[in-house]
Design a protein around this motif. Sequence first.
Motif, short mmCIF file in Angstrom:
data_model
loop_
_atom_site.label_atom_id
_atom_site.label_comp_id
_atom_site.label_asym_id
_atom_site.label_seq_id
_atom_site.Cartn_x
_atom_site.Cartn_y
_atom_site.Cartn_z
N ALA A 1 20.90 -11.23 22.99
CA ALA A 1 21.87 -11.43 24.05
C ALA A 1 23.13 -12.03 23.45
CB ALA A 1 21.31 -12.34 25.12
N LEU B 1 23.64 -7.51 25.82
CA LEU B 1 22.85 -8.13 26.86
C LEU B 1 21.40 -7.81 26.58
CD1 LEU B 1 25.02 -7.07 29.92
CD2 LEU B 1 25.22 -9.11 28.50
N SER B 2 20.53 -8.72 26.91
CA SER B 2 19.12 -8.43 26.75
C SER B 2 18.31 -9.16 27.80
CB SER B 2 18.63 -8.83 25.36
OG SER B 2 18.51 -10.21 25.25
N ALA B 3 17.17 -8.59 28.10
CA ALA B 3 16.28 -9.18 29.09
C ALA B 3 14.88 -9.28 28.50
CB ALA B 3 16.27 -8.35 30.37
#
Lengths: 147, 157
Positions: B70, B75-77
């Motif tokens: 991120a 962006l990362s989840a």
Amino acid sequence: MATTTASLTLTSTDLFDDSLSISNTSTLYKAGTTIGLDQTTGLTRTYVTATTQFDPFPVVKGATNADENGRVYIANLSEEITEFITVSIGDAVIGRLYAGDFLWMPWSPKLQHVNDLEITPSVATGMHIEFMAIHNYANIYPDSADS
Amino acid sequence: MATINATLSVSSGDLSSNSLSLSNTMTMTKAGTNTGLEFSSGLIRRKLTALTEIDLVTVGAQMYGTPTAAGDTHLSANKLYIKNTGSSSTDFVAIAIGDATGDEELLAAGGSSKVTLGNLYGGEWMIIPFHGTANNDILVKPSTAEATTIEWMLFFE
């Protein structure tokens, strides 16, 4: 003492060639004991309308929590897939919770500003967030009056 | 893409004067999309026999692929699951985040610090988002040199 249980299941039929199925249940105890945690902040549901960082569980200024080990739940209830909250502890970012995501983790708060949990919304257009701590902390708000 | 579900349930009949019953299910998706996460470290199981802190998830290391970090441009989840498989109510593993070489709980000017989240006693587990940027390693330190077995699994983009 209270008896509180938490369970987690992780499942997927298509992440691997074989199915994934993990299931866990644990009872929430005070640190180093088999005595149940007996305090809670209650489940807070709030609507945040700014990108300002805030502490969901403020640690009392000048106080020390020692040998305590509660559990924390934080959820982003937004239905807009691009909206997220950034969850931090002290100066370290844990990660982002996008719409529908939650976390469940142990938390041992110490001094204020050392490992406070903090939430930063990604948008100011309004987002529902839920959070709750189940704990035996001596020094998180609400504090004694006039202290 | 894959469909990965995580369901959390928390209940108590006597924590408050009214019963507590909380249940929430999340489907793990890539950041800002409805597309499911598609990679995983697999369920890793490791026996620790020293008080030495270990780097559970080393940011950027090619251990099982490189999770997308991120940040301002990425962006990362990602999600991380950790469990202490033991049964002891007194022995635990401390979970910290930050730079493995950093000073505990100090906010060093260069960002070289680590912060303890909390402890996982026997049978306890956690699930958190995983940021994956520099100085955000996930660190684990047992409280005992007796054998402690932990399991963890990273789901990532």
